[in-house]
Each structure stands twice: as structure tokens, then as C-alpha cells.
Write a protein that holds these residues in place. Structure first.
Motif, PDB file in Angstrom:
ATOM      1  N   SER A   1      82.202   9.588  50.503  1.00 11.34           N
ATOM      2  CA  SER A   1      81.550   9.192  51.915  1.00 11.34           C
ATOM      3  C   SER A   1      82.664   9.384  53.126  1.00 11.34           C
ATOM      4  CB  SER A   1      80.669   8.199  51.972  1.00 11.34           C
ATOM      5  OG  SER A   1      81.686   6.846  51.785  1.00 11.34           O
ATOM      6  N   GLU A   2      82.367   9.365  54.215  1.00  9.14           N
ATOM      7  CA  GLU A   2      83.194   9.510  55.260  1.00  9.14           C
ATOM      8  C   GLU A   2      83.448   8.175  55.816  1.00  9.14           C
ATOM      9  OE1 GLU A   2      82.464  12.587  57.886  1.00  9.14           O
ATOM     10  OE2 GLU A   2      82.567  14.091  56.524  1.00  9.14           O
ATOM     11  N   PRO A   3      84.511   7.599  55.862  1.00 12.98           N
ATOM     12  CA  PRO A   3      84.715   6.413  56.528  1.00 12.98           C
ATOM     13  C   PRO A   3      84.774   6.094  58.206  1.00 12.98           C
ATOM     14  CG  PRO A   3      86.796   7.390  56.139  1.00 12.98           C
ATOM     15  CD  PRO A   3      85.783   8.325  55.510  1.00 12.98           C
ATOM     16  N   LYS A   4      84.107   5.053  58.355  1.00 12.05           N
ATOM     17  CA  LYS A   4      84.169   4.880  59.859  1.00 12.05           C
ATOM     18  C   LYS A   4      85.559   4.426  60.505  1.00 12.05           C
ATOM     19  CE  LYS A   4      79.482   3.324  59.779  1.00 12.05           C
ATOM     20  NZ  LYS A   4      79.016   2.613  58.494  1.00 12.05           N
ATOM     21  N   ASN A   5      86.350   3.792  59.914  1.00 13.02           N
ATOM     22  CA  ASN A   5      87.736   3.369  60.367  1.00 13.02           C
ATOM     23  C   ASN A   5      88.721   3.698  59.388  1.00 13.02           C
ATOM     24  OD1 ASN A   5      86.920   2.186  62.912  1.00 13.02           O
ATOM     25  ND2 ASN A   5      86.026   0.536  61.276  1.00 13.02           N
ATOM     26  N   PHE A   6      89.866   4.931  59.764  1.00 14.00           N
ATOM     27  CA  PHE A   6      90.583   4.950  58.689  1.00 14.00           C
ATOM     28  C   PHE A   6      91.883   5.246  59.559  1.00 14.00           C
ATOM     29  CE2 PHE A   6      88.639   9.041  60.152  1.00 14.00           C
ATOM     30  CZ  PHE A   6      89.906   9.708  60.409  1.00 14.00           C
ATOM     31  N   SER A   7      92.939   5.433  58.863  1.00 12.33           N
ATOM     32  CA  SER A   7      94.188   5.937  59.115  1.00 12.33           C
ATOM     33  C   SER A   7      94.876   6.884  58.123  1.00 12.33           C
ATOM     34  CB  SER A   7      95.265   4.945  59.584  1.00 12.33           C
ATOM     35  OG  SER A   7      95.688   4.209  58.511  1.00 12.33           O
ATOM     36  N   TYR A   8      95.372   8.048  58.444  1.00 17.17           N
ATOM     37  CA  TYR A   8      95.963   8.943  57.484  1.00 17.17           C
ATOM     38  C   TYR A   8      97.537   9.068  57.832  1.00 17.17           C
ATOM     39  CZ  TYR A   8      96.833  13.404  55.229  1.00 17.17           C
ATOM     40  OH  TYR A   8      97.338  14.663  54.750  1.00 17.17           O
ATOM     41  N   THR A   9      98.238   9.086  56.929  1.00 18.46           N
ATOM     42  CA  THR A   9      99.841   9.349  57.288  1.00 18.46           C
ATOM     43  C   THR A   9     100.571  10.339  56.467  1.00 18.46           C
ATOM     44  OG1 THR A   9     100.107   6.997  58.276  1.00 18.46           O
ATOM     45  CG2 THR A   9     102.158   8.267  57.768  1.00 18.46           C
ATOM     46  N   TYR A  10     100.910  11.320  56.531  1.00 14.75           N
ATOM     47  CA  TYR A  10     101.616  12.018  55.437  1.00 14.75           C
ATOM     48  C   TYR A  10     103.009  12.338  55.966  1.00 14.75           C
ATOM     49  CZ  TYR A  10     102.414  17.039  53.872  1.00 14.75           C
ATOM     50  OH  TYR A  10     102.992  18.256  53.272  1.00 14.75           O
TER      51      TYR A  10
END
Length: 157
Positions: free
Chosen positions: A24-33
Motif C-alpha cells: 500500500s502507498e504510504p501517506k508520509n514517507f522519505s526515500y534516500t538513495y
């Protein structure tokens, strides 16, 4: 009456399971690559749930080059694509590291990938030491490919 309670219970259980299961798609997120060549350069990408991104490129070996940095907001299409790929990749179900289990005394590979993902109060950190024989899920591979393409489109040589 008994059937009503069973039906209601099963309906509530289904709703709870659907909202708690991975994908399921989250409401609050952060993604670092981070993609780092241990000898020459480092690429950094960060994205938050508002669609703001940061891209950086730093030459480690050749310090005379200025580091590159770009900030902005994703288009609706870019944001939707990242959000969907993050959900489908099921990062929370992945191992914390890949490529370090075998031959730990070997020199570090030329390419190291680091992923940090935070969503709805959960955190996941994944480190990958590049090996040719590694295989990941199609969605995770698509996430890495899309991230690299996005960085390539933004970074000036």
C-alpha cells in the motif's frame, strides 16, 4: 443475527488486513538513495512525501570539480511513479544488506548502493555491495532504474 456478526467481523478483518499488508502507498514517507563508487564519485537522491527532491553529485577523487546540487518538486507523473514503485518494491520485506555475507575479507566492491526509506513511522536501511550475480524483484529493480534515470536527467556534467 449470528450471520450478521460473522459478516461484519469478516468485513472488518478484511479491511484491516488490506490496509496493513505491504504494497500500500504510504501517506508520509522519505526515500534516500546513494550510489557511491568507492574510488571516484557519489550520487545522492532524496525525496519526501510532498514531492520535494534533492540530487547531488560529488567527485571524490577529482576535488577540483564543483559538487553539483539540484532541488525541486517532482511533476505529478514523476511523483506518482516514485510512490507506486516504492510501494510495490516492498522495501520493508528486504534484507538489510546484500553482498557482504560471502567473503567479508574481500575488498569493498567498486559500487555501493545505500537506500533509506521511512514510511508511516517505520524505517528501513538497505546496503548493497554490487555483484553481477545479484537478483532482486522486478519492482525493486524498476525503482533503482527509475531513480538512476531521474538523477541522470538532472545532473549536469
Amino acid at each position: 443475527m449470528k450471520t450478521f456478526f460473522k459478516t461484519t467481523f469478516l468485513l472488518l478483518l478484511t479491511v484491516v488486513l488490506l490496509t496493513r499488508c505491504g504494497g500500500s502507498e504510504p501517506k508520509n514517507f522519505s526515500y534516500t538513495y546513494v550510489l557511491e563508487s568507492t574510488r571516484t564519485y557519489r550520487l545522492f537522491f532524496s525525496l519526501d512525501s510532498l514531492g520535494h527532491y534533492v540530487v547531488e553529485k560529488q567527485n571524490i577523487r577529482f576535488e577540483q570539480y564543483e559538487p553539483y546540487r539540484a532541488e525541486g518538486t517532482l511533476t505529478d507523473e514523476e511523483y506518482a511513479r516514485f510512490k507506486a514503485l516504492l510501494a510495490k518494491s516492498k522495501l520493508f520485506g528486504m534484507n538489510n544488506s546484500y553482498g557482504f555475507e560471502k567473503e567479508p575479507d574481500q575488498p569493498v566492491a567498486d559500487m555501493i548502493y545505500q537506500i533509506a526509506y521511512q514510511a508511516d513511522g517505520r524505517e528501513k536501511f538497505i546496503t548493497i555491495r554490487h555483484e553481477e550475480s545479484m537478483r532482486f524483484s522486478r519492482h525493486f529493480t524498476e525503482l533503482l532504474k527509475y531513480t538512476n534515470e531521474f538523477i541522470s536527467d538532472r545532473v549536469k556534467e
